[in-house]
Design a protein around this motif. Structure first.
Motif, PDB file in Angstrom:
ATOM      1  N   UNK A  67      -3.222 -22.624 -17.756  1.00  0.00           N
ATOM      2  CA  UNK A  67      -2.839 -23.950 -17.279  1.00  0.00           C
ATOM      3  C   UNK A  67      -1.982 -23.843 -16.020  1.00  0.00           C
ATOM      4  N   UNK A  68      -1.036 -22.912 -16.004  1.00  0.00           N
ATOM      5  CA  UNK A  68      -0.188 -22.729 -14.823  1.00  0.00           C
ATOM      6  C   UNK A  68      -0.999 -22.236 -13.630  1.00  0.00           C
ATOM      7  N   UNK A  69      -1.995 -21.375 -13.873  1.00  0.00           N
ATOM      8  CA  UNK A  69      -2.878 -20.939 -12.789  1.00  0.00           C
ATOM      9  C   UNK A  69      -3.607 -22.143 -12.188  1.00  0.00           C
ATOM     10  N   UNK A  70      -4.117 -23.041 -13.027  1.00  0.00           N
ATOM     11  CA  UNK A  70      -4.817 -24.231 -12.513  1.00  0.00           C
ATOM     12  C   UNK A  70      -3.871 -25.095 -11.681  1.00  0.00           C
ATOM     13  N   UNK A  71      -2.628 -25.208 -12.121  1.00  0.00           N
ATOM     14  CA  UNK A  71      -1.633 -25.995 -11.385  1.00  0.00           C
ATOM     15  C   UNK A  71      -1.390 -25.369 -10.015  1.00  0.00           C
ATOM     16  N   UNK A  72      -1.263 -24.051  -9.968  1.00  0.00           N
ATOM     17  CA  UNK A  72      -1.002 -23.352  -8.709  1.00  0.00           C
ATOM     18  C   UNK A  72      -2.228 -23.300  -7.810  1.00  0.00           C
ATOM     19  N   UNK A  73      -3.407 -23.432  -8.391  1.00  0.00           N
ATOM     20  CA  UNK A  73      -4.659 -23.341  -7.639  1.00  0.00           C
ATOM     21  C   UNK A  73      -4.893 -24.551  -6.745  1.00  0.00           C
ATOM     22  N   UNK A  74      -4.278 -25.676  -7.060  1.00  0.00           N
ATOM     23  CA  UNK A  74      -4.544 -26.887  -6.296  1.00  0.00           C
ATOM     24  C   UNK A  74      -3.284 -27.744  -6.252  1.00  0.00           C
TER      25      UNK A  74
END
Length: 153
Positions: free
Chosen positions: A111-118
């Motif tokens: 979830x944190x990766x998705x937040x940082x991805x965009x």
């Protein structure tokens, strides 16, 4: 949460790179020939009870077990969509991500990766929410959605 700089299938593909298939326990997958990402999924009862609905009321888990069906991933379709999520359209909408702190199927690190991805305008965390916050934390989810509507609509 997809972004506007990759193919629409990017997040699903990255999720499966980061998540071992064993994490899905008794879930059944269908793979197209030569593909690393499944084309369909059928959640098993152990996975439903310990990874998706582990904090939800037992009635909701029972209903989920009765209603579970094979679901498509549509990775091939999404990988062929040309710029489906454009910066002019998709990118112009404020995004708020609601982190379900006790989601065991989409880990907090993913979830944190998705937040940082965009680019995200706001991140809201719901403690005690499994993958189905509408059952495990309905008041907190309602409060989060009301806040999002007031601030970002």
């Amino acid at each position: 949460m997809p972004d506007s700089s990759h193919q629409a299938s990017y997040v699903i593909e990255k999720f499966f790179e980061k998540t071992p298939i064993e994490e899905f326990m008794d879930t059944e997958f269908t793979f197209d020939e030569g593909e690393k990402v499944p084309s369909s999924i059928f959640f098993g009862p152990k996975c439903l009870s310990s990874k998706l609905y582990q904090l939800s009321p037992t009635e909701e888990l029972t209903l989920a077990k009765m209603l579970v069906r094979v679901g498509p991933f549509m990775v091939k379709y999404l990988s062929n969509v040309a710029n489906k999520f454009s910066e002019e359209n998709y990118g112009s909408v404020d995004r708020v991500y609601v982190v379900c702190k006790d989601d065991k199927i989409i880990s907090e690190s993913v979830q944190l990766w998705m937040i940082q991805n965009y680019s995200i305008k706001e991140v809201i965390e719901i403690e005690g929410a499994d993958h189905m916050p509408m059952f495990s934390a309905p008041q907190d989810l309602s409060d989060a959605l009301t806040h999002i509507a007031r601030i970002h609509a």
